[in-house]
Write a protein that holds these residues in place. Structure first.
Motif, PDB file in Angstrom:
ATOM      1  N   ASP A  73     -12.849   0.273  -2.214  1.00  0.00           N
ATOM      2  CA  ASP A  73     -13.277  -1.127  -2.183  1.00  0.00           C
ATOM      3  C   ASP A  73     -12.217  -2.129  -1.748  1.00  0.00           C
ATOM      4  OD1 ASP A  73     -15.667  -0.115  -3.108  1.00  0.00           O
ATOM      5  OD2 ASP A  73     -15.310  -0.661  -5.190  1.00  0.00           O
ATOM      6  N   ALA A  74     -10.946  -1.749  -1.724  1.00  0.00           N
ATOM      7  CA  ALA A  74      -9.911  -2.711  -1.334  1.00  0.00           C
ATOM      8  C   ALA A  74     -10.065  -3.072   0.139  1.00  0.00           C
ATOM      9  CB  ALA A  74      -8.519  -2.128  -1.592  1.00  0.00           C
ATOM     10  N   VAL A  75      -9.940  -4.357   0.410  1.00  0.00           N
ATOM     11  CA  VAL A  75      -9.949  -4.868   1.782  1.00  0.00           C
ATOM     12  C   VAL A  75      -8.514  -5.236   2.104  1.00  0.00           C
ATOM     13  CG1 VAL A  75     -10.824  -6.683   3.305  1.00  0.00           C
ATOM     14  CG2 VAL A  75     -12.288  -5.762   1.489  1.00  0.00           C
ATOM     15  N   VAL A  76      -7.958  -4.634   3.149  1.00  0.00           N
ATOM     16  CA  VAL A  76      -6.543  -4.853   3.444  1.00  0.00           C
ATOM     17  C   VAL A  76      -6.352  -5.489   4.815  1.00  0.00           C
ATOM     18  CG1 VAL A  76      -5.818  -2.936   1.966  1.00  0.00           C
ATOM     19  CG2 VAL A  76      -6.170  -2.531   4.384  1.00  0.00           C
ATOM     20  N   LYS A  77      -5.316  -6.324   4.871  1.00  0.00           N
ATOM     21  CA  LYS A  77      -4.900  -6.924   6.135  1.00  0.00           C
ATOM     22  C   LYS A  77      -3.415  -6.621   6.269  1.00  0.00           C
ATOM     23  CE  LYS A  77      -4.412 -11.204   8.669  1.00  0.00           C
ATOM     24  NZ  LYS A  77      -4.387 -12.659   8.601  1.00  0.00           N
ATOM     25  N   GLU A  78      -3.088  -5.800   7.261  1.00  0.00           N
ATOM     26  CA  GLU A  78      -1.703  -5.376   7.471  1.00  0.00           C
ATOM     27  C   GLU A  78      -1.074  -6.199   8.587  1.00  0.00           C
ATOM     28  OE1 GLU A  78      -1.689  -1.124   8.050  1.00  0.00           O
ATOM     29  OE2 GLU A  78      -2.566  -0.755   6.082  1.00  0.00           O
ATOM     30  N   THR A  79       0.125  -6.691   8.332  1.00  0.00           N
ATOM     31  CA  THR A  79       0.863  -7.468   9.314  1.00  0.00           C
ATOM     32  C   THR A  79       2.211  -6.813   9.536  1.00  0.00           C
ATOM     33  OG1 THR A  79      -0.194  -9.504   8.531  1.00  0.00           O
ATOM     34  CG2 THR A  79       1.816  -9.744   9.858  1.00  0.00           C
ATOM     35  N   SER A  80       2.504  -6.457  10.792  1.00  0.00           N
ATOM     36  CA  SER A  80       3.804  -5.852  11.100  1.00  0.00           C
ATOM     37  C   SER A  80       4.893  -6.906  10.999  1.00  0.00           C
ATOM     38  CB  SER A  80       3.808  -5.264  12.513  1.00  0.00           C
ATOM     39  OG  SER A  80       3.023  -4.105  12.559  1.00  0.00           O
ATOM     40  N   LEU A  81       5.986  -6.520  10.371  1.00  0.00           N
ATOM     41  CA  LEU A  81       7.187  -7.342  10.301  1.00  0.00           C
ATOM     42  C   LEU A  81       8.239  -6.681  11.186  1.00  0.00           C
ATOM     43  CD1 LEU A  81       7.294  -7.776   6.402  1.00  0.00           C
ATOM     44  CD2 LEU A  81       6.352  -9.384   8.087  1.00  0.00           C
ATOM     45  N   PRO A  82       9.272  -7.398  11.598  1.00  0.00           N
ATOM     46  CA  PRO A  82      10.302  -6.757  12.427  1.00  0.00           C
ATOM     47  C   PRO A  82      10.915  -5.517  11.753  1.00  0.00           C
ATOM     48  CG  PRO A  82      10.612  -9.133  12.385  1.00  0.00           C
ATOM     49  CD  PRO A  82       9.533  -8.820  11.387  1.00  0.00           C
ATOM     50  N   ASN A  83      10.933  -5.521  10.420  1.00  0.00           N
ATOM     51  CA  ASN A  83      11.571  -4.413   9.703  1.00  0.00           C
ATOM     52  C   ASN A  83      10.614  -3.664   8.774  1.00  0.00           C
ATOM     53  OD1 ASN A  83      11.277  -6.541   7.940  1.00  0.00           O
ATOM     54  ND2 ASN A  83      13.286  -6.262   6.969  1.00  0.00           N
ATOM     55  N   GLY A  84       9.302  -3.790   8.997  1.00  0.00           N
ATOM     56  CA  GLY A  84       8.376  -3.085   8.122  1.00  0.00           C
ATOM     57  C   GLY A  84       6.968  -3.616   8.206  1.00  0.00           C
ATOM     58  N   ILE A  85       6.385  -3.854   7.035  1.00  0.00           N
ATOM     59  CA  ILE A  85       4.987  -4.265   6.984  1.00  0.00           C
ATOM     60  C   ILE A  85       4.733  -5.126   5.759  1.00  0.00           C
ATOM     61  CG2 ILE A  85       4.192  -2.253   5.677  1.00  0.00           C
ATOM     62  CD1 ILE A  85       1.728  -2.164   7.545  1.00  0.00           C
ATOM     63  N   SER A  86       3.811  -6.074   5.897  1.00  0.00           N
ATOM     64  CA  SER A  86       3.304  -6.867   4.790  1.00  0.00           C
ATOM     65  C   SER A  86       1.809  -6.621   4.734  1.00  0.00           C
ATOM     66  CB  SER A  86       3.589  -8.353   5.015  1.00  0.00           C
ATOM     67  OG  SER A  86       2.886  -9.128   4.069  1.00  0.00           O
ATOM     68  N   ARG A 138       7.623   5.003   9.901  1.00  0.00           N
ATOM     69  CA  ARG A 138       6.901   5.726   8.843  1.00  0.00           C
ATOM     70  C   ARG A 138       6.101   4.758   7.978  1.00  0.00           C
ATOM     71  NH1 ARG A 138       9.543   8.518   3.656  1.00  0.00           N
ATOM     72  NH2 ARG A 138       7.669   9.453   2.805  1.00  0.00           N
ATOM     73  N   ILE A 139       6.727   3.642   7.582  1.00  0.00           N
ATOM     74  CA  ILE A 139       6.047   2.629   6.757  1.00  0.00           C
ATOM     75  C   ILE A 139       4.784   2.150   7.461  1.00  0.00           C
ATOM     76  CG2 ILE A 139       6.224   0.240   5.934  1.00  0.00           C
ATOM     77  CD1 ILE A 139       9.250   0.835   5.424  1.00  0.00           C
ATOM     78  N   ARG A 140       4.918   1.818   8.736  1.00  0.00           N
ATOM     79  CA  ARG A 140       3.765   1.314   9.496  1.00  0.00           C
ATOM     80  C   ARG A 140       2.697   2.393   9.651  1.00  0.00           C
ATOM     81  NH1 ARG A 140       7.411  -1.764  13.978  1.00  0.00           N
ATOM     82  NH2 ARG A 140       7.919  -3.607  12.725  1.00  0.00           N
ATOM     83  N   GLY A 141       3.132   3.625   9.849  1.00  0.00           N
ATOM     84  CA  GLY A 141       2.181   4.722   9.974  1.00  0.00           C
ATOM     85  C   GLY A 141       1.417   4.970   8.685  1.00  0.00           C
ATOM     86  N   LEU A 142       2.102   4.850   7.562  1.00  0.00           N
ATOM     87  CA  LEU A 142       1.446   5.060   6.269  1.00  0.00           C
ATOM     88  C   LEU A 142       0.469   3.941   5.948  1.00  0.00           C
ATOM     89  CD1 LEU A 142       4.493   6.286   4.127  1.00  0.00           C
ATOM     90  CD2 LEU A 142       2.459   7.632   4.727  1.00  0.00           C
ATOM     91  N   GLY A 143       0.867   2.704   6.213  1.00  0.00           N
ATOM     92  CA  GLY A 143       0.017   1.577   5.863  1.00  0.00           C
ATOM     93  C   GLY A 143      -0.242   1.522   4.364  1.00  0.00           C
TER      94      GLY A 143
END
Length: 195
Positions: free
Chosen positions: A95-108, A163-168
């Motif tokens: 049920d979680a709705v996620v919005k992923e934003t790439s950062l220069p050094n990872g993800i938010s 890896r961080i971005r790939g995992l999400g």
């Protein structure tokens, strides 16, 4: 020609009989007698390992471990608490709705949903974030707002950033093989967050 037609008819009749035999559930009455299952299996026959739906399977496995341990303190066992946690895990994934934003050094990642889902996120994301933060290859933090939870994961290492971005979100929440230990601690009535 007649021989070919005869073989074809025989094959169709045989296939029909096999299909009927495979779908005949006349031996399955209301409230099937589960005690009979083990008695009819031939020696060495395959046995299912998954006893049903995921949360039920996890509880079943925990009960088996608790019953096999002569030191189980049944006065402290908390399967209701473990079930609530398993429901949270299912709600987070489903049920979680996620919005992923790439950062220069990872993800938010902003994770939200209905009121129950947000309550689940508040219980799970900060606790798992603390577990993830034990890995010194990255920095992980969780921030709660009124409507969502932010999970932020960063690193200075380009391979770890990838890896961080790939995992999400969902991969990060499933990372690190501590879930089984955590569940057994919860079932035993121990502080599951001290490990």
């Amino acid at each position: 020609m007649r021989l070919g037609i005869g073989i074809g008819v025989l094959a169709l009749v045989s296939a029909g009989e096999i299909a009927i035999a495979q779908t005949d559930h006349s031996g399955h009455g209301d409230g099937m007698d589960h005690t009979m299952h083990g008695q009819t299996e031939a020696a060495g026959a395959s046995v299912l390992l998954e006893p049903g739906q995921g949360a039920f399977a996890a509880l079943s496995e925990v009960v088996r471990v608790l019953e096999a341990d002569p030191n189980t303190d049944w006065g402290r066992v908390d399967l209701v608490g473990l079930r609530a946690h398993l429901v949270d895990m299912d709600r987070l994934i489903s049920d979680a709705v996620v919005k992923e934003t790439s950062l220069p050094n990872g993800i938010s990642i902003l994770a939200s949903g209905d009121a129950e889902t947000v309550a689940t996120l508040r219980r799970m994301v900060p606790a798992h974030s603390a577990q993830l933060a034990r890995d010194n290859r990255w920095t992980v933090a969780a921030l709660e707002t009124e409507d969502d939870v932010e999970l932020r994961a960063t690193s200075d290492n380009p391979a770890v950033i990838a890896r961080i971005r790939g995992l999400g979100f969902f991969g990060l929440m499933a990372s690190q093989d501590h879930h089984r230990e955590h569940h057994l601690m919860m079932a035993r009535g121990e502080d599951a967050h001290r490990h």
